[in-house]
Design an enzyme around this catalytic site. Structure first.
Site, PDB file in Angstrom:
ATOM      1  N   LYS A  13       0.837  -1.212   0.000  1.00  0.00           N
ATOM      2  CA  LYS A  13       0.000   0.000   0.000  1.00  0.00           C
ATOM      3  C   LYS A  13       0.872   1.263   0.000  1.00  0.00           C
ATOM      4  CE  LYS A  13      -2.239  -0.816   3.856  1.00  0.00           C
ATOM      5  NZ  LYS A  13      -1.543  -2.068   4.268  1.00  0.00           N
ATOM      6  N   ARG A  88      -8.858   1.091   9.922  1.00  0.00           N
ATOM      7  CA  ARG A  88      -8.448  -0.290  10.155  1.00  0.00           C
ATOM      8  C   ARG A  88      -9.459  -1.031  11.022  1.00  0.00           C
ATOM      9  NH1 ARG A  88      -2.463   0.659   9.363  1.00  0.00           N
ATOM     10  NH2 ARG A  88      -1.425  -1.349   9.485  1.00  0.00           N
ATOM     11  N   ARG A 127      11.559  -7.375   4.530  1.00  0.00           N
ATOM     12  CA  ARG A 127      11.650  -5.970   4.930  1.00  0.00           C
ATOM     13  C   ARG A 127      12.307  -5.842   6.296  1.00  0.00           C
ATOM     14  NH1 ARG A 127       6.129  -2.782   4.835  1.00  0.00           N
ATOM     15  NH2 ARG A 127       5.783  -3.615   6.908  1.00  0.00           N
ATOM     16  N   ARG A 133      12.708  -2.814  11.000  1.00  0.00           N
ATOM     17  CA  ARG A 133      11.533  -2.232  11.675  1.00  0.00           C
ATOM     18  C   ARG A 133      11.204  -3.041  12.899  1.00  0.00           C
ATOM     19  NH1 ARG A 133       6.457  -0.332   7.991  1.00  0.00           N
ATOM     20  NH2 ARG A 133       5.348  -1.318   9.720  1.00  0.00           N
ATOM     21  N   ARG A 144       0.428  -9.363  13.378  1.00  0.00           N
ATOM     22  CA  ARG A 144      -0.137  -8.272  12.568  1.00  0.00           C
ATOM     23  C   ARG A 144      -1.077  -8.818  11.489  1.00  0.00           C
ATOM     24  NH1 ARG A 144       4.329  -5.071  10.063  1.00  0.00           N
ATOM     25  NH2 ARG A 144       2.782  -3.454   9.734  1.00  0.00           N
TER      26      ARG A 144
HETATM   27  P1  AMP Z   1       1.487   0.459   8.947  1.00  0.00           P
HETATM   28  O1  AMP Z   1       2.761   1.136   8.601  1.00  0.00           O
HETATM   29  O2  AMP Z   1       0.286   1.056   8.245  1.00  0.00           O
HETATM   30  O3  AMP Z   1       1.544  -1.033   8.787  1.00  0.00           O
HETATM   31  O4  AMP Z   1       1.209   0.749  10.496  1.00  0.00           O
HETATM   32  C1  AMP Z   1       2.165   0.395  11.481  1.00  0.00           C
HETATM   33  C2  AMP Z   1       1.502   0.320  12.838  1.00  0.00           C
HETATM   34  O5  AMP Z   1       0.930   1.592  13.178  1.00  0.00           O
HETATM   35  C3  AMP Z   1       0.352  -0.662  12.962  1.00  0.00           C
HETATM   36  O6  AMP Z   1       0.778  -1.998  13.181  1.00  0.00           O
HETATM   37  C4  AMP Z   1      -0.392  -0.094  14.169  1.00  0.00           C
HETATM   38  O7  AMP Z   1       0.299  -0.374  15.373  1.00  0.00           O
HETATM   39  C5  AMP Z   1      -0.278   1.407  13.913  1.00  0.00           C
HETATM   40  N1  AMP Z   1      -1.398   1.893  13.085  1.00  0.00           N
HETATM   41  C6  AMP Z   1      -1.316   2.416  11.853  1.00  0.00           C
HETATM   42  N2  AMP Z   1      -2.517   2.765  11.392  1.00  0.00           N
HETATM   43  C7  AMP Z   1      -3.394   2.436  12.372  1.00  0.00           C
HETATM   44  C8  AMP Z   1      -4.803   2.524  12.484  1.00  0.00           C
HETATM   45  N3  AMP Z   1      -5.564   3.026  11.513  1.00  0.00           N
HETATM   46  N4  AMP Z   1      -5.372   2.073  13.635  1.00  0.00           N
HETATM   47  C9  AMP Z   1      -4.624   1.588  14.646  1.00  0.00           C
HETATM   48  N5  AMP Z   1      -3.299   1.458  14.591  1.00  0.00           N
HETATM   49  C10 AMP Z   1      -2.672   1.882  13.450  1.00  0.00           C
END
Ligand code: AMP
Length: 218
Positions: A13, A88, A127, A133, A144
């Site tokens: 994404k 989410r 990654r 990360r 996740r």
């Molecule tokens: P991402 O980079 O989008 O995979 O997000 C990394 C982390 O940020 C996720 O695993 C959550 O801990 C937090 N996070 C990002 N977006 C959200 C969301 N919309 N709701 C809750 N936690 C989020």
């Protein structure tokens, strides 16, 4: 355009959001990026979010919703935006709906990236080695993916029922996937303007090619 990118971690994404934001000349609003920047800077939001990010859990709805509503109120989001990683949960989607309805600025489309779980796991593990990360350890990756399946995947039905959903095959070359997305958007926008879809409620982008293509990065 007001677009939401939905899909499991590792589906690419972020990579596509950057390309689409350039294409549509609109801001790329990535909740994950905002959280990581706040963690890096040690802000109060970062201190709250850190433990959730590290564990691969979702940050509580009220925290994320307040953060995104604030971001969407910025003047640069007025002409449109690309939401990457939000909503989410159903509660987040409802909050977004309420906000956009109040402004009379509905979403144009929600694109859901699809890739099988083995492929996602391989990408995320790769990654992890590359970027280090903190949420890309093997157990956290599994967690996740589970969190996605239980909390976020229900949004596919949520948006399908609203006639907004486009499905995107997220395996292939980065440029190829961008082309599929633009096609899915064309179909979704056409349908929203009263045209018909040949695939029930969801627009599906061009199918995966027969020959395996290199993996797309997130
Ligand atoms: P991402 O980079 O989008 O995979 O997000 C990394 C982390 O940020 C996720 O695993 C959550 O801990 C937090 N996070 C990002 N977006 C959200 C969301 N919309 N709701 C809750 N936690 C989020």
């Amino acid at each position: 355009m007001r677009i939401v990118l939905l899909g499991p971690p590792g589906a690419g994404k972020g990579t596509q959001a950057v390309r689409l934001a350039r294409h549509f000349q609109c801001p790329h609003v990535s909740t994950g990026d905002i959280f990581r920047a706040n963690v890096a800077q040690g802000t109060p939001l970062g201190l709250t979010a850190r433990e959730y990010l590290d564990a691969g859990d979702l940050v509580p709805d009220e925290v994320v919703i307040a953060m995104v509503m604030d971001r969407l109120a910025s003047p640069d989001c007025e002409p449109g935006f690309l939401l990457d990683g939000f909503p989410r949960t159903v509660a987040q989607a409802e909050a977004l709906d309420r906000r956009l309805a109040a402004m009379d600025t509905p979403l144009h489309a929600v694109l859901c990236f699809e890739a099988d779980e083995d492929e996602l796991f391989r990408r995320l593990a790769g990654r992890s080695a590359e970027l280090g990360r903190s949420d890309d350890g093997k157990e956290t990756i599994r967690h996740r993916l589970e969190v996605y399946a239980t909390k976020t995947r229900p949004l596919v039905d949520y948006y399908m029922h609203r006639g907004l959903l486009g499905l995107v095959d997220a395996v292939g070359h980065v440029g190829e996937i961008t082309t599929r997305i633009l096609e899915a958007l064309r179909v979704a926008t056409h349908r929203r303007n009263g045209g018909s879809s040949t695939n029930g409620n969801a627009a599906r982008a061009v199918p995966r090619p027969a020959t395996p293509a290199p993996r797309a990065a997130r």
